[in-house]
Design a protein around this motif. Sequence first.
Motif, PDB file in Angstrom:
ATOM      1  N   GLN A  40      83.724  88.359  30.156  1.00 14.20           N
ATOM      2  CA  GLN A  40      82.399  88.970  30.138  1.00 14.20           C
ATOM      3  C   GLN A  40      82.233  89.873  28.913  1.00 14.20           C
ATOM      4  O   GLN A  40      81.156  89.972  28.349  1.00 14.20           O
ATOM      5  CB  GLN A  40      82.196  89.772  31.418  1.00 14.20           C
ATOM      6  N   TRP A  41      83.315  90.523  28.500  1.00  9.50           N
ATOM      7  CA  TRP A  41      83.268  91.466  27.378  1.00  9.50           C
ATOM      8  C   TRP A  41      83.898  90.892  26.112  1.00  9.50           C
ATOM      9  O   TRP A  41      83.535  91.290  25.006  1.00  9.50           O
ATOM     10  CB  TRP A  41      83.958  92.771  27.765  1.00  9.50           C
ATOM     11  N   PRO A 126      82.973 100.556  23.661  1.00 11.02           N
ATOM     12  CA  PRO A 126      82.750  99.574  24.723  1.00 11.02           C
ATOM     13  C   PRO A 126      81.263  99.305  24.949  1.00 11.02           C
ATOM     14  O   PRO A 126      80.413 100.162  24.682  1.00 11.02           O
ATOM     15  CB  PRO A 126      83.359 100.251  25.953  1.00 11.02           C
ATOM     16  N   ASN A 127      80.969  98.130  25.454  1.00 11.50           N
ATOM     17  CA  ASN A 127      79.615  97.791  25.867  1.00 11.50           C
ATOM     18  C   ASN A 127      79.156  98.822  26.882  1.00 11.50           C
ATOM     19  O   ASN A 127      79.933  99.236  27.753  1.00 11.50           O
ATOM     20  CB  ASN A 127      79.614  96.385  26.466  1.00 11.50           C
ATOM     21  N   ASN A 130      80.042  98.264  30.509  1.00  8.94           N
ATOM     22  CA  ASN A 130      81.439  98.198  30.933  1.00  8.94           C
ATOM     23  C   ASN A 130      81.864  99.542  31.525  1.00  8.94           C
ATOM     24  O   ASN A 130      82.684 100.277  30.970  1.00  8.94           O
ATOM     25  CB  ASN A 130      82.322  97.796  29.751  1.00  8.94           C
ATOM     26  N   ARG A 154      75.501  89.041  22.126  1.00 12.17           N
ATOM     27  CA  ARG A 154      76.035  88.464  23.360  1.00 12.17           C
ATOM     28  C   ARG A 154      75.675  86.982  23.415  1.00 12.17           C
ATOM     29  O   ARG A 154      74.896  86.491  22.603  1.00 12.17           O
ATOM     30  CB  ARG A 154      75.443  89.220  24.558  1.00 12.17           C
TER      31      ARG A 154
END
Length: 182
Positions: A40-41, A126-127, A130, A154
């Motif tokens: 996902q990240w 970080p996003n 998250n 993304r």
Amino acid sequence: MNAPSRVAAPIVGPCVTLRAPAEADRDPLLAILAEPEVAQWWVGYTPERVQQEFIEAPETTRIIEVGGECAGAMYVLRGDDPEYPTTVMHIFIGTGFRGRRIGEEALALAIREEFAEGISRVTLDPNVGNEGAIRSYERLGFRRIGVLRDYQVRPGGRLEDALFLDLTRRDFPDGPPLPPRA
């Protein structure tokens, strides 16, 4: 920020060992990067990309090993301008290793090494979504600096924000404390 950061020998903590990558790490890293909670990240990792970005980059990659098993990896990207002694770090941990503060220990060990080598500031980005990682980083002592707007492309081309965090040697002259162990 791509000047090499060197690790002459593995860095060993109570649960975590940080070491240079080996060819045998490629498949475990690929499996971790394919886990939905990690993918996902960390988007778009193929065997070739893992080989190039992790295995063939021992000057910037640290394998996070727990009990002899590859638990994840981190980039340690030290800037090359002595006027700005900053290191940027990126980290991922396999889901089977979460909940034990493995990532926090890995970051603390790497940050201690960077501070010992003259770095005065470590940043993470970080996003903003998250939240688990952000909580972990803040437990370690990182502070929120601001939001990096439209920072990450993304899947599908959508742009998302990141949270800019830092930790300085002034905060922890000898590096952040290791997480408590039961």
